[in-house]
Design a protein around this motif. Structure first.
Motif, PDB file in Angstrom:
ATOM      1  N   GLN A  19       0.835  -1.215   0.000  1.00 46.02           N
ATOM      2  CA  GLN A  19       0.000   0.000   0.000  1.00 46.02           C
ATOM      3  C   GLN A  19       0.869   1.264   0.000  1.00 46.02           C
ATOM      4  N   ILE A  20       2.021   1.199  -0.691  1.00 48.92           N
ATOM      5  CA  ILE A  20       2.966   2.309  -0.641  1.00 48.92           C
ATOM      6  C   ILE A  20       2.377   3.597  -1.206  1.00 48.92           C
ATOM      7  N   THR A  21       1.561   3.489  -2.241  1.00 50.31           N
ATOM      8  CA  THR A  21       0.955   4.688  -2.823  1.00 50.31           C
ATOM      9  C   THR A  21       0.007   5.345  -1.823  1.00 50.31           C
ATOM     10  N   LEU A  22      -0.829   4.534  -1.186  1.00 41.99           N
ATOM     11  CA  LEU A  22      -1.761   5.059  -0.190  1.00 41.99           C
ATOM     12  C   LEU A  22      -0.999   5.658   0.987  1.00 41.99           C
ATOM     13  N   LYS A  23       0.059   4.993   1.423  1.00 35.32           N
ATOM     14  CA  LYS A  23       0.856   5.491   2.538  1.00 35.32           C
ATOM     15  C   LYS A  23       1.483   6.842   2.196  1.00 35.32           C
ATOM     16  N   SER A  24       2.061   6.943   1.023  1.00 34.41           N
ATOM     17  CA  SER A  24       2.750   8.171   0.632  1.00 34.41           C
ATOM     18  C   SER A  24       1.776   9.336   0.469  1.00 34.41           C
ATOM     19  N   ILE A  25       0.714   9.098  -0.291  1.00 33.09           N
ATOM     20  CA  ILE A  25      -0.266  10.161  -0.532  1.00 33.09           C
ATOM     21  C   ILE A  25      -0.997  10.507   0.748  1.00 33.09           C
ATOM     22  N   GLY A  26      -1.398   9.484   1.510  1.00 33.63           N
ATOM     23  CA  GLY A  26      -2.155   9.712   2.735  1.00 33.63           C
ATOM     24  C   GLY A  26      -1.371  10.502   3.767  1.00 33.63           C
ATOM     25  N   THR A  27      -0.101  10.131   3.973  1.00 39.03           N
ATOM     26  CA  THR A  27       0.721  10.839   4.949  1.00 39.03           C
ATOM     27  C   THR A  27       0.947  12.286   4.530  1.00 39.03           C
ATOM     28  N   THR A  28       1.250  12.502   3.251  1.00 42.22           N
ATOM     29  CA  THR A  28       1.478  13.864   2.751  1.00 42.22           C
ATOM     30  C   THR A  28       0.222  14.711   2.858  1.00 42.22           C
ATOM     31  N   LEU A  29      -0.916  14.137   2.478  1.00 41.74           N
ATOM     32  CA  LEU A  29      -2.178  14.874   2.525  1.00 41.74           C
ATOM     33  C   LEU A  29      -2.555  15.197   3.964  1.00 41.74           C
ATOM     34  N   PHE A  30      -2.363  14.238   4.853  1.00 43.00           N
ATOM     35  CA  PHE A  30      -2.710  14.459   6.263  1.00 43.00           C
ATOM     36  C   PHE A  30      -1.881  15.595   6.852  1.00 43.00           C
ATOM     37  N   ILE A  31      -0.573  15.557   6.630  1.00 48.34           N
ATOM     38  CA  ILE A  31       0.306  16.590   7.184  1.00 48.34           C
ATOM     39  C   ILE A  31      -0.041  17.953   6.593  1.00 48.34           C
ATOM     40  N   SER A  32      -0.362  17.993   5.297  1.00 47.10           N
ATOM     41  CA  SER A  32      -0.709  19.265   4.655  1.00 47.10           C
ATOM     42  C   SER A  32      -1.994  19.843   5.235  1.00 47.10           C
ATOM     43  N   LEU A  33      -3.015  18.999   5.400  1.00 51.23           N
ATOM     44  CA  LEU A  33      -4.280  19.475   5.970  1.00 51.23           C
ATOM     45  C   LEU A  33      -4.100  19.908   7.416  1.00 51.23           C
ATOM     46  N   TYR A  77       9.366  10.579  12.593  1.00 51.46           N
ATOM     47  CA  TYR A  77       8.827   9.627  13.576  1.00 51.46           C
ATOM     48  C   TYR A  77       7.363   9.300  13.306  1.00 51.46           C
ATOM     49  N   VAL A  78       6.546  10.314  13.017  1.00 49.23           N
ATOM     50  CA  VAL A  78       5.112  10.059  12.816  1.00 49.23           C
ATOM     51  C   VAL A  78       4.835   9.313  11.516  1.00 49.23           C
ATOM     52  N   SER A  79       5.823   9.242  10.635  1.00 45.03           N
ATOM     53  CA  SER A  79       5.638   8.509   9.379  1.00 45.03           C
ATOM     54  C   SER A  79       5.912   7.016   9.528  1.00 45.03           C
ATOM     55  N   LEU A  80       6.504   6.615  10.652  1.00 49.12           N
ATOM     56  CA  LEU A  80       6.898   5.218  10.822  1.00 49.12           C
ATOM     57  C   LEU A  80       5.732   4.269  11.075  1.00 49.12           C
ATOM     58  N   PRO A  81       4.771   4.586  11.977  1.00 50.59           N
ATOM     59  CA  PRO A  81       3.687   3.627  12.203  1.00 50.59           C
ATOM     60  C   PRO A  81       2.897   3.275  10.947  1.00 50.59           C
ATOM     61  N   PRO A  82       2.447   4.262  10.141  1.00 54.03           N
ATOM     62  CA  PRO A  82       1.721   3.857   8.931  1.00 54.03           C
ATOM     63  C   PRO A  82       2.578   3.046   7.972  1.00 54.03           C
ATOM     64  N   ALA A  83       3.892   3.275   7.974  1.00 49.09           N
ATOM     65  CA  ALA A  83       4.770   2.497   7.094  1.00 49.09           C
ATOM     66  C   ALA A  83       4.766   1.022   7.462  1.00 49.09           C
ATOM     67  N   LEU A  84       4.454   0.702   8.730  1.00 50.28           N
ATOM     68  CA  LEU A  84       4.486  -0.691   9.197  1.00 50.28           C
ATOM     69  C   LEU A  84       3.112  -1.360   9.137  1.00 50.28           C
ATOM     70  N   LEU A  85       2.130  -0.673   8.578  1.00 53.68           N
ATOM     71  CA  LEU A  85       0.801  -1.262   8.428  1.00 53.68           C
ATOM     72  C   LEU A  85       0.666  -1.869   7.038  1.00 53.68           C
ATOM     73  N   ALA A  86      -0.066  -2.983   6.961  1.00 56.38           N
ATOM     74  CA  ALA A  86      -0.065  -3.756   5.720  1.00 56.38           C
ATOM     75  C   ALA A  86      -1.329  -3.606   4.888  1.00 56.38           C
TER      76      ALA A  86
END
Length: 228
Positions: A19-33, A77-86
């Motif tokens: 889910q690398i695409t979802l992780k990348s877009i989701g994390t970036t969008l969340f931080i931006s919002l 640091y906050v990017s690590l937990p979602p990176a470990l979700l499958a």
């Protein structure tokens, strides 16, 4: 059995690309919002701002400019937990829980604007910290969302690392990193101790409730699966 035979680091390496695409877009969008809402409230408080008081702990922990890298490391640091979700389900659940925790803090900022008291430091002598001060003013102080998101992430990282049977030293590194970020919020004079305590409570409660709900959902799923 597979998780016991496969080294923990290989398990993590296998999970990160999922889910690398979802992780990348989701994390970036969340931080931006988040930053959009954060800076909006910072610049346009709806009510008079309360200046938070210094405490004995603030006086014990002096200003330490070398703590700035640790303070800024939160965004790694906050990017690590979602990176470990499958799975998408896990990612959506985690994202909603983190968003809910941050939303509580933003609501508090709206109804009760707070600011850090003047530290009486010549920030021009510390250009790196001065840059941070110019970017992130002294408002939106209590609760410290820097602390809340660090604690939330640390709690999740601890449980996810245990899922992969990570060794004790990795768990200690995680705890030390989280504590370092919390400490840095006072050492850089971005927050005072009361802000930090409130952030600890917010992040801890948010993480506990989200993880408990996750376990409850897993238990319900197991019961349904067993009944089929």
């Amino acid at each position: 059995m597979t998780s016991l035979k496969t080294p923990w680091y290989r398990q993590i390496a296998a999970v990160i690309p999922k889910q690398i695409t979802l992780k990348s877009i989701g994390t970036t969008l969340f931080i931006s919002l988040f930053f959009g809402a954060y800076f909006y409230l910072l610049k346009t408080p709806a009510y008079p701002t309360t200046v938070m008081p210094f405490t004995l702990l603030d006086r014990v922990i002096g200003f330490q400019p070398l703590a700035l890298p640790m303070y800024l490391s939160l965004w790694v640091y906050v990017s690590l937990p979602p990176a470990l979700l499958a799975t998408r389900r896990e990612l959506y659940g985690y994202g909603l829980a983190m968003a809910g925790t941050c939303l509580v803090g933003l609501i508090v900022f709206y109804f009760w604007p707070t600011a850090v008291p003047a530290a009486h430091i010549d920030w021009a002598q510390y250009p790196d910290v001065n840059f941070l001060k110019n970017m992130d003013a002294s408002g939106n102080a209590c609760p410290s969302l820097h602390v809340a998101t660090a604690v939330f992430s640390g709690f999740w990282l601890h449980h996810l690392l245990r899922r992969f049977y990570a060794p004790l030293w990795i768990l200690i590194v995680n705890s030390t990193w989280c504590i370092g970020i919390v400490y840095s919020t006072i050492a850089t004079r971005q927050h005072v101790a009361i802000d930090v305590m409130a952030g600890l409570v917010l992040g801890g409660v948010g993480a506990y409730l989200s993880w408990r709900n996750r376990l409850d959902a897993s238990a319900i799923g197991d019961v349904r699966h067993a009944s089929i």
